[in-house]
Scaffold this motif. Structure first.
Motif, mmCIF file in Angstrom:
data_model
loop_
_atom_site.group_PDB
_atom_site.id
_atom_site.type_symbol
_atom_site.label_atom_id
_atom_site.label_comp_id
_atom_site.label_asym_id
_atom_site.label_seq_id
_atom_site.Cartn_x
_atom_site.Cartn_y
_atom_site.Cartn_z
ATOM 1 N N LEU A 150 5.406 2.154 3.416
ATOM 2 C CA LEU A 150 6.726 1.536 3.576
ATOM 3 C C LEU A 150 6.624 0.139 4.151
ATOM 4 C CD1 LEU A 150 8.873 4.534 4.852
ATOM 5 C CD2 LEU A 150 8.946 3.460 2.612
ATOM 6 N N LEU B 219 12.803 5.851 7.208
ATOM 7 C CA LEU B 219 13.028 7.156 6.589
ATOM 8 C C LEU B 219 14.044 7.920 7.429
ATOM 9 C CD1 LEU B 219 9.325 8.234 5.953
ATOM 10 C CD2 LEU B 219 10.956 7.637 4.168
ATOM 11 N N ALA C 77 3.177 7.480 4.929
ATOM 12 C CA ALA C 77 4.452 6.931 4.454
ATOM 13 C C ALA C 77 4.788 5.652 5.208
ATOM 14 C CB ALA C 77 5.562 7.971 4.627
ATOM 15 N N MET D 198 14.315 10.169 -3.468
ATOM 16 C CA MET D 198 12.978 10.620 -3.839
ATOM 17 C C MET D 198 13.081 11.655 -4.952
ATOM 18 S SD MET D 198 11.380 10.926 -0.040
ATOM 19 C CE MET D 198 11.463 9.504 1.056
ATOM 20 N N LEU E 174 7.045 6.465 -3.019
ATOM 21 C CA LEU E 174 7.753 5.633 -2.054
ATOM 22 C C LEU E 174 8.118 4.280 -2.654
ATOM 23 C CD1 LEU E 174 5.775 6.491 1.191
ATOM 24 C CD2 LEU E 174 8.124 7.121 0.648
#
Length: 544
Positions: A380, A394, A376, A443, A418
């Motif tokens: 990101l 996050l 992630a 999400m 994402l």
């Protein structure tokens, strides 16, 4: 007697140099000692890789930071540290954005970093990476701390050097460095690589290291979206063929009539549209690696011709009787169980055994634990760069939601989710924030995420879609294998979609989200006719 604090910190680290420790543990101890010596909110050790800085260890930063890849030209503080001759402290009112804004553990909201120091770690008089310290207190660091950091930077260099020498001995550095150099010359820097620290991924990397140096054919098997192509790239990059190209072909993306031409090449006039002579993928990969993705989609006649090339290294271009010799290492991949395909008669047994000399299973994301946070972080950072955001983080609820989800679509699903989530989070703000925080509500994961119900639009869409036939209600589920059940569902779905689109193959393929060639092959495999029922009952005169 008063003991020097710097000396107290250095003594255990000097002892660690003589110990056999994993590199990650060495770096963790290094940062822990640094934060004891210079109390702060976060510390990080980053390695310089071309125009990227890759975090090797963090202390006090979010777990997903380890998955990020920081482009130097997009982070002016990192660029300034690399250009400085010694340690550097940024003033609290510095206009340069801090890469760690929003990533400090235990901080609610968007409180940015206010005091930051760092220094370049040098090996053999060349910059190897960076050591950074960050504090939320704007007056945390002093000029005296810079001298301490400089001394600690030398110890960091020694730690990095020791870890590197041990790694070199373990991986036979001379041969591997030649391969890596050859790969860089042939293909340039890889934009993506395998990211993760889970036992499942470490085992996969161990198997890659084991087989990469050989010329054995490798069959990579795993679910859709697990990153089979990245595994193939890693195998090639670590092989003796790394200086030569790796050529890829997705066998499911081409109709059967073009696969042979793509693999073996053709001469002028071999078929309609062949206006010139053209080498195939095998010849382009000569001396290197050929990667065949979705190899289970190849038709039986193509399998036979491919087997001949694999056995003898000889091929003929389509429409030619002249032999060409190739020296190619084959890597194949499939999301199907190819042994089942052999039993079903869709794959030649001899072709399967030639492909699967070294089977290499890739673990699904649900078996990789906290790797999801590292991945992630990587995605990101890509989104942050692409959208020109100052920071992207996050929150705790989002991290918990990512860890709790099953990821049937694996890494590819995570990447797409994402990307959508960042846009949704941006949509919640009237003005673009300096630091964008992703929450669980951004999400579209099924069920509950972080205590918030997911948007019911997805549930309504599912309810409105074509009903799934119940095996239990039809009386056919008992004693049926999973594969039979899946094929039954596929057959029903294809038939219903064709009927709903007037048996227009192109329209049905769009509705199913696949290309028309794949729909034709799927229908053939399932025994489904793509003709209208009346056309089947009354075929045209002279038609086939």
């Amino acid at each position: 007697m008063t003991t020097n604090p710097l000396l107290q910190s250095l003594i255990p680290l000097v002892g660690d140099i003589a110990r056999d420790l994993p590199a990650a543990e060495r770096y963790r101890r290094l940062l822990h000692a640094l934060r004891v010596l210079l109390p702060c909110d976060a510390a990080a050790l980053l390695r310089l890789e071309g125009d990227l800085l890759v975090p090797l260890a963090v202390d006090g930063l979010s777990a997903d930071t380890l998955g990020r890849r920081f482009r130097i030209d997009q982070h002016p503080r990192f660029a300034a540290l690399l250009e400085a001759r010694g340690p550097l402290r940024f003033p609290a009112d510095s206009p340069l954005p801090d890469p760690y804004d929003g990533l400090v553990d235990g901080v609610d909201g968007h409180l940015p970093v206010h005091d930051c120091v760092g220094c370049t770690v040098h090996l053999d008089d060349r910059p190897w990476g960076l050591l950074t310290l960050d504090a939320l207190d704007p007056d945390r660091f002093s000029e005296a701390d810079l001298a301490t950091l400089q001394s600690f930077g030398h110890l960091a260099a020694a730690t990095v050097s020791v870890a590197g020498r041990i790694a070199q001995l373990q991986s036979r550095v001379e041969r591997e460095s030649l391969r890596a150099e050859g790969f860089r010359l042939a293909a340039g820097p890889r934009t993506r690589s395998l990211i993760g620290r889970s036992p499942a991924l470490r085992e996969l990397q161990k198997q890659i290291d084991l087989v990469a140096g050989s010329d054995l054919p490798v069959l990579i098997q795993g679910e859709t979206g697990v990153g089979k192509e990245l595994v193939a790239e890693a195998l090639h990059a670590a092989s003796s063929r790394a200086a030569r190209p790796m050529i890829s072909l997705n066998c499911a993306a081409l109709p059967d009539t073009l696969v042979e031409s793509e693999l073996f090449g053709h001469v002028r006039g071999a078929f309609t549209g062949a206006v010139g002579e053209r080498p195939g993928k095998f010849e382009l990969a000569n001396g290197g690696t050929l990667f065949l993705d979705e190899v289970g989609e190849l038709a039986l006649p193509v399998q036979a011709k491919l087997l001949r090339v694999l056995q003898s290294g000889q091929l003929q271009r389509l429409g030619s009787d002249r032999d060409h010799h190739v020296d190619v290492r084959l890597i194949a991949a499939s999301n199907r169980n190819l042994a089942d395909e052999v039993r079903a008669g869709r794959l030649r047994a001899d072709f399967y055994h030639r492909l699967s000399v070294y089977p290499l299973p890739v673990p699904p994301l649900r078996e990789r634990g906290r790797d999801v946070l590292l991945l992630a972080g990587f995605f990101l950072e890509e989104s942050r760069s692409r959208l020109g955001l100052g920071g992207l983080r996050l929150d705790a609820g989002a991290q918990a939601a990512l860890l709790a989800y099953d990821w049937p679509g694996n890494v590819r699903e995570l990447e797409h989710l994402l990307g959508r989530s960042v846009l949704k989070a941006l949509g919640r703000h009237a003005q673009r924030p300096r630091i964008l925080s992703l929450e669980a509500v951004d999400m579209d994961l099924p069920g509950k995420a972080g205590g918030a119900l997911v948007d019911t639009a997805a549930d309504e869409a599912v309810a409105a879609s074509a009903p799934v036939p119940s095996l239990a209600s039809s009386g056919r589920g008992e004693g049926r294998s999973l594969r039979d059940a899946v094929q039954a569902f596929e057959r029903t779905l294809v038939v219903d979609t064709l009927a709903a689109n007037g048996f227009n193959g192109a329209a049905a393929a769009r509705a199913l989200g696949i290309d028309r060639g794949n729909l034709v092959r799927l229908a053939k495999r399932l025994g489904v006719s793509m003709q209208r029922p009346e056309a089947r009952e009354h075929p045209p005169v002279g038609g086939r």
